[in-house]
Design a protein around this motif. Structure first.
Motif, mmCIF file in Angstrom:
data_model
loop_
_atom_site.group_PDB
_atom_site.id
_atom_site.type_symbol
_atom_site.label_atom_id
_atom_site.label_comp_id
_atom_site.label_asym_id
_atom_site.label_seq_id
_atom_site.Cartn_x
_atom_site.Cartn_y
_atom_site.Cartn_z
ATOM 1 N N LYS A 187 0.483 4.640 -1.628
ATOM 2 C CA LYS A 187 -0.791 3.903 -1.661
ATOM 3 C C LYS A 187 -0.710 2.684 -2.571
ATOM 4 O O LYS A 187 -1.354 1.659 -2.300
ATOM 5 N N PHE A 188 0.050 2.773 -3.663
ATOM 6 C CA PHE A 188 0.248 1.600 -4.514
ATOM 7 C C PHE A 188 0.891 0.477 -3.711
ATOM 8 O O PHE A 188 0.434 -0.665 -3.725
ATOM 9 N N ASN A 189 1.946 0.813 -3.009
ATOM 10 C CA ASN A 189 2.630 -0.197 -2.194
ATOM 11 C C ASN A 189 1.725 -0.744 -1.096
ATOM 12 O O ASN A 189 1.710 -1.944 -0.821
ATOM 13 N N GLN A 190 0.956 0.155 -0.472
ATOM 14 C CA GLN A 190 0.068 -0.240 0.618
ATOM 15 C C GLN A 190 -1.010 -1.207 0.124
ATOM 16 O O GLN A 190 -1.273 -2.247 0.733
ATOM 17 N N LYS A 191 -1.614 -0.866 -1.045
ATOM 18 C CA LYS A 191 -2.685 -1.707 -1.592
ATOM 19 C C LYS A 191 -2.137 -3.053 -2.078
ATOM 20 O O LYS A 191 -2.791 -4.090 -1.925
ATOM 21 N N LEU A 192 -0.961 -3.043 -2.680
ATOM 22 C CA LEU A 192 -0.360 -4.303 -3.127
ATOM 23 C C LEU A 192 -0.109 -5.221 -1.933
ATOM 24 O O LEU A 192 -0.281 -6.441 -2.024
ATOM 25 N N ALA A 193 0.268 -4.624 -0.806
ATOM 26 C CA ALA A 193 0.499 -5.403 0.410
ATOM 27 C C ALA A 193 -0.824 -5.885 1.010
ATOM 28 O O ALA A 193 -0.954 -7.055 1.407
ATOM 29 N N ASP A 194 -1.827 -5.002 1.061
ATOM 30 C CA ASP A 194 -3.116 -5.329 1.691
ATOM 31 C C ASP A 194 -3.862 -6.433 0.948
ATOM 32 O O ASP A 194 -4.482 -7.300 1.563
ATOM 33 N N PHE A 195 -3.815 -6.369 -0.407
ATOM 34 C CA PHE A 195 -4.633 -7.282 -1.207
ATOM 35 C C PHE A 195 -3.915 -8.579 -1.592
ATOM 36 O O PHE A 195 -4.493 -9.450 -2.220
ATOM 37 N N SER A 196 -2.641 -8.691 -1.230
ATOM 38 C CA SER A 196 -1.899 -9.895 -1.593
ATOM 39 C C SER A 196 -2.156 -11.010 -0.583
ATOM 40 O O SER A 196 -2.100 -10.772 0.624
ATOM 41 N N PRO A 197 -2.426 -12.239 -1.060
ATOM 42 C CA PRO A 197 -2.623 -13.362 -0.127
ATOM 43 C C PRO A 197 -1.316 -13.806 0.519
ATOM 44 O O PRO A 197 -1.329 -14.504 1.524
ATOM 45 N N SER A 198 -0.197 -13.400 -0.071
ATOM 46 C CA SER A 198 1.099 -13.845 0.430
ATOM 47 C C SER A 198 1.491 -13.105 1.707
ATOM 48 O O SER A 198 1.244 -11.907 1.841
ATOM 49 N N GLU A 230 -10.189 0.587 -5.661
ATOM 50 C CA GLU A 230 -9.985 -0.711 -5.002
ATOM 51 C C GLU A 230 -10.108 -1.915 -5.937
ATOM 52 O O GLU A 230 -9.248 -2.803 -5.903
ATOM 53 N N PRO A 231 -11.151 -2.002 -6.805
ATOM 54 C CA PRO A 231 -11.252 -3.185 -7.676
ATOM 55 C C PRO A 231 -10.034 -3.344 -8.591
ATOM 56 O O PRO A 231 -9.524 -4.462 -8.751
ATOM 57 N N LEU A 232 -9.567 -2.259 -9.171
ATOM 58 C CA LEU A 232 -8.415 -2.339 -10.075
ATOM 59 C C LEU A 232 -7.112 -2.627 -9.310
ATOM 60 O O LEU A 232 -6.244 -3.344 -9.803
ATOM 61 N N MET A 233 -6.982 -2.074 -8.123
ATOM 62 C CA MET A 233 -5.789 -2.351 -7.319
ATOM 63 C C MET A 233 -5.785 -3.820 -6.873
ATOM 64 O O MET A 233 -4.733 -4.456 -6.805
ATOM 65 N N ARG A 234 -6.971 -4.350 -6.592
ATOM 66 C CA ARG A 234 -7.084 -5.769 -6.201
ATOM 67 C C ARG A 234 -6.676 -6.671 -7.380
ATOM 68 O O ARG A 234 -5.976 -7.684 -7.198
ATOM 69 N N ALA A 235 -7.106 -6.268 -8.595
ATOM 70 C CA ALA A 235 -6.768 -7.039 -9.802
ATOM 71 C C ALA A 235 -5.270 -6.993 -10.070
ATOM 72 O O ALA A 235 -4.665 -7.997 -10.488
ATOM 73 N N LEU A 236 -4.650 -5.852 -9.818
ATOM 74 C CA LEU A 236 -3.202 -5.712 -10.021
ATOM 75 C C LEU A 236 -2.436 -6.574 -9.025
ATOM 76 O O LEU A 236 -1.448 -7.238 -9.382
ATOM 77 N N SER A 237 -2.892 -6.573 -7.784
ATOM 78 C CA SER A 237 -2.248 -7.379 -6.750
ATOM 79 C C SER A 237 -2.332 -8.866 -7.109
ATOM 80 O O SER A 237 -1.364 -9.613 -6.930
ATOM 81 N N LYS A 238 -3.465 -9.262 -7.678
ATOM 82 C CA LYS A 238 -3.651 -10.664 -8.100
ATOM 83 C C LYS A 238 -2.678 -11.005 -9.231
ATOM 84 O O LYS A 238 -2.054 -12.070 -9.224
#
Length: 424
Positions: A352-363, A316-324
């Motif tokens: 899961k990559f796509n899901q996390k990018l969507a979940d953690f994006s503010p957009s 989760e922390p690394l996926m959140r950083a990638l989304s940012k």
């Protein structure tokens, strides 16, 4: 006296003959032993030396992109890169014509084998034109097709869904006279596979790079993926291909997490003689990428290739950083780098990559994966199912295929060839 003489004679005889022979034989044995020992001692030393040289030698001649820079300096490294030749990305037509010829020959062989079957068996497998296809007619052929797809590394749930969609498209339809159910199913499946693997939207990187250049901004590509799939190496292959099209490239070392990642990318940059933007480790990759894009605008680079840390889809922390990073920099292209070796894992990773990018994006309209780069494609023989699984689950096209260790070993996906491989 007699005894003494006899003893004396025997002693003298023993001394003159037996002892002398014994001494000679002992001397000979010692000499032989000495010679043998001497001859054995030298090879032992030689073997030891050979082993020592053999153990050390691979580090020198081995041309591995991840090796540290050689002591000869940057000039020699640049020559190595310049001598690689034309990228396989620009040789698609030649490769296709060869593979198609081979595949056509195989298809002809299959047709000959089919003709050898008895007339009765072929009639048994066919249905008259007036009959409508029912689900029970299709099931045997679809099951065989599903098993075949799974042996080629297509994820089970995707093979199942494909067969269901083919069944839905064929159910209730009439067959032409003497048409086999199995060949009808195969034709429908081939059509479905081509439809899946053909990109929904055309992504022409060279065209888009020139369009961005006219607008006065660099074209930004972010490489993402799990650990150890070869992101940095294949990023360098893409850079090499762009260089061949006279495009100014800059690398951005945004893997600030893995030890050695910056040095690895720096080696590629030196070999290819292109600039690299780096800030070391423990930095925010989103900020490093932003500064790299600003630097590219100043120095006139046409493309920025952003290297990111490998991360498991559940981190989760690394996926959140990638989304940012993606949200802050709005790259033109997000490339998922995945191994051609994986089967069912491909579905899990990509979804899961796509899901996390969507979940953690503010957009409200988050950026997801735009394209796929498949690595290690030269190691899988006919098990090409991962390409289908990844495209099916994400809707993103396979834009590049890595197929070797050289900078030139990058090519486009031959959809026709992949479909035929899956169905043969």
């Amino acid at each position: 006296m007699g005894n003494g003489r006899e003893n004396g004679i025997s002693d003298t005889g023993a001394f003159n003959v037996n002892k002398l022979q014994k001494l000679r034989s002992k001397g000979a044995k010692k000499t032989e032993t000495f010679v043998n020992k001497g001859s054995k001692a030298e090879p032992k030393k030689k073997v030891t030396k050979k082993n020592r040289v053999w153990n050390d030698s691979p580090s020198e001649p081995k041309l591995d992109f991840t090796d540290p820079v050689s002591e000869n300096g940057d000039e020699n490294i640049a020559v190595v890169a310049a001598d690689q030749g034309e990228s396989m990305m620009d040789k698609e037509e030649i490769i296709n014509s060869e593979s198609d010829t081979e595949e056509e020959e195989m298809a002809n062989d299959n047709r000959v084998e089919t003709k050898k079957k008895s007339w009765f068996s072929s009639m048994f497998q066919s249905i008259a034109g007036k009959a409508n296809l029912e689900k029970s007619d299709l099931e045997p052929a679809l099951k065989a097709l599903k098993d075949r797809l799974m042996t080629k590394n297509v994820a089970e749930e995707i093979a199942e869904k494909l067969c269901e969609s083919v069944a839905a498209s064929l159910e209730g339809k009439k067959l032409a006279s003497f048409t086999r159910v199995s060949s009808t199913v195969q034709a429908a499946m081939e059509e479905a596979l081509v439809r899946i693997l053909t990109p929904r939207r055309s992504i022409d990187i060279l065209r888009d790079v020139h369009a961005a250049k006219e607008q006065g901004k660099p074209y930004v590509v972010v490489f993402v993926g799990v650990n150890g799939v070869g992101k940095s190496t294949n990023l360098a292959k893409v850079a090499y291909w762009l260089l061949q099209h006279k495009i100014n490239v800059m690398m951005a070392a945004c893997d600030t997490f893995r030890s050695g990642a910056v040095e690895q990318l720096r080696t590629h940059a030196r070999r290819l003689q292109i600039p690299i933007y780096e800030k070391g480790y423990e930095k925010d990759p989103a900020i490093v990428a932003k500064e790299a894009i600003q630097e590219a605008s100043r120095n006139g680079s046409d493309v920025v290739l952003v290297d990111t840390a490998g991360r498991m889809q559940d981190n989760e922390p690394l996926m959140r950083a990638l989304s940012k990073l993606i949200y802050v920099n709005s790259p033109d292209l997000v490339l998922f780098v995945g191994e051609a070796l994986v089967g069912n894992d491909a579905v899990d990773q990509l979804s899961k990559f796509n899901q996390k990018l969507a979940d953690f994006s503010p957009s409200p309209n988050p950026r997801l994966i735009d394209g796929i780069l498949l690595t290690k494609f030269d190691t899988i023989d006919d098990k090409v199912g991962a390409a289908l699984s990844m495209v099916y689950i994400s809707g993103a096209p396979v834009m590049f295929v890595g197929c070797g260790q050289s900078y030139t070993d990058l090519k486009k996906l031959n959809v026709k060839s992949i479909v035929k491989t899956l169905l043969k």
